[in-house]
Motif scaffolding. Structure first.
Motif, PDB file in Angstrom:
ATOM      1  N   ALA A   1       0.836  -1.197   0.000  1.00 19.66           N
ATOM      2  CA  ALA A   1       0.000   0.000   0.000  1.00 19.66           C
ATOM      3  C   ALA A   1       0.876   1.253   0.000  1.00 19.66           C
TER       4      ALA A   1
ATOM      5  N   SER B   1      -2.531   3.310   3.793  1.00 19.62           N
ATOM      6  CA  SER B   1      -3.355   2.273   4.416  1.00 19.62           C
ATOM      7  C   SER B   1      -3.516   2.573   5.896  1.00 19.62           C
TER       8      SER B   1
ATOM      9  N   ASN C   1      -3.607  -2.314  -4.519  1.00 17.17           N
ATOM     10  CA  ASN C   1      -2.581  -3.078  -3.807  1.00 17.17           C
ATOM     11  C   ASN C   1      -3.210  -4.130  -2.906  1.00 17.17           C
TER      12      ASN C   1
ATOM     13  N   THR D   1      -7.245  -0.918  -1.613  1.00 18.74           N
ATOM     14  CA  THR D   1      -6.592  -2.124  -1.103  1.00 18.74           C
ATOM     15  C   THR D   1      -7.518  -3.319  -1.243  1.00 18.74           C
TER      16      THR D   1
END
Length: 330
Positions: free
Chosen positions: A215, A218, A246, A266
């Protein structure tokens, strides 16, 4: 049947699911994956999954199959950490079939899988995952360090992020990483950054997506990756990247960049998740966070992107809709 022309030059004898490799820009291999006849494209994104079906991996795979059929997906993206705990031992490791071939069995998932390496993959035989031998075992599989998928509508740039992380080199602890073809690290990273910048500057695609394992932003277990914030993020901001996708953190999340239109997405919840692991002090731009198992879907047209996050039961937890015309999202 057609040959493959890349730079440096590689010759492959087959085309995988209608996949064509074009001349590589900036030393990165470029794969053409045509959009649908109506100009649209759809795909799934999943990361951090390879546990031989355990930790709800099989349940996530089942729901991926249902959503994949509904959306008539064109391919699947894996954001890395493909095989736990320590990658593959070699090209003939049974974990490949036990964690991939035998798990993602739905008809809709029998499409090309574009995969990158995560830090756990580097703890095993990293070159094994890049080997054509695996493509002979399951021709859906395509894993490279960094490469480009081009459908004209969108260019998706896959970036090898593990070598960016200083800790893996300076303080690996009990872990051993397979850094063949990476060292010297500084040269590898600098060259990759130049390649990324050139690819993004030359791109004429309607949408620009960058995929990495780690990331940039995050609020999950690992949090921000400082090396990526310092080195990679400015290049993405300067070159009008729409989405950075990611894995690494075992969660689903959506964070809006506060300095550019980039959306950080994410999808690292393909199996084991970290319940309740949330970094309270790092919430700037946070829109959505879920630390259970799940995956993400992406639908693109010339004007709109529709991105949805699903849990292990297939429930839509969050939706991001953004328009190129309106430059707005919700």
């Amino acid at each position: 049947m057609a040959g493959l022309n890349v730079k440096p030059i590689f010759l492959l004898s087959t085309i995988i699911f209608g996949l064509w490799v074009l001349h590589a820009s900036a030393e990165l291999q470029r794969f053409e994956h045509p959009s649908k006849t109506d100009g649209s494209l759809s795909f799934l994104v999943v990361g951090d999954w390879g546990r031989r079906g355990a930790y709800n991996q099989s349940e996530v795979a089942f729901q991926m199959g249902k959503v994949g059929e509904k959306l008539d997906i064109d391919f699947v993206i894996s954001t890395g950490d493909n095989f736990y705990d320590n990658g593959l031992t070699d090209q003939h490791d049974t974990a490949f079939e036990e964690s991939f071939t035998n798990i993602y069995t739905a008809k809709s998932l029998q499409k090309q899988w574009y995969s990158i390496l995560g830090n756990h993959d580097y703890r095993g035989d990293a070159l094994a995952q890049l080997s054509p031998v695996l493509r002979q075992i399951d021709n859906r599989w395509l894993c490279l360090r960094s490469f480009i998928v081009d459908s004209e509508l969108v260019e998706i740039l896959f970036v090898d992020t593990s070598p960016f992380v200083e800790e893996y080199f300076s303080d690996p602890g009990e872990h051993r990483y397979d850094w063949r073809d990476i060292l010297p690290r500084e040269s590898y990273v600098n060259k990759l950054l130049k390649d990324v910048e050139l690819v993004l500057k030359e791109s004429t695609a309607k949408w620009k997506i960058v995929v990495g394992h780690h990331a940039i932003r995050s609020v999950g277990h690992h949090g921000d990756t400082l090396e990526l914030m310092k080195l990679l993020l400015p290049i993405l901001q300067e070159n009008n990247v729409d989405f950075y996708m990611n894995g690494h953190d075992h969660c689903l999340e959506h964070i809006r960049d506060t300095q550019s239109p980039i959306q950080f997405l994410t999808s690292g919840a393909g199996s084991k998740a970290w319940k309740g692991d949330f970094k309270m002090g790092n919430k700037g731009g946070l829109i959505f966070f879920y630390d259970g198992q799940g995956f993400m879907s992406v639908q693109l047209t010339q004007t709109d992107a529709n991105i949805e996050f699903y849990d292990v039961s297939g429930k839509v937890l969050h939706r991001l809709i953004t328009s190129k015309q309106l430059h707005s999202s919700m």
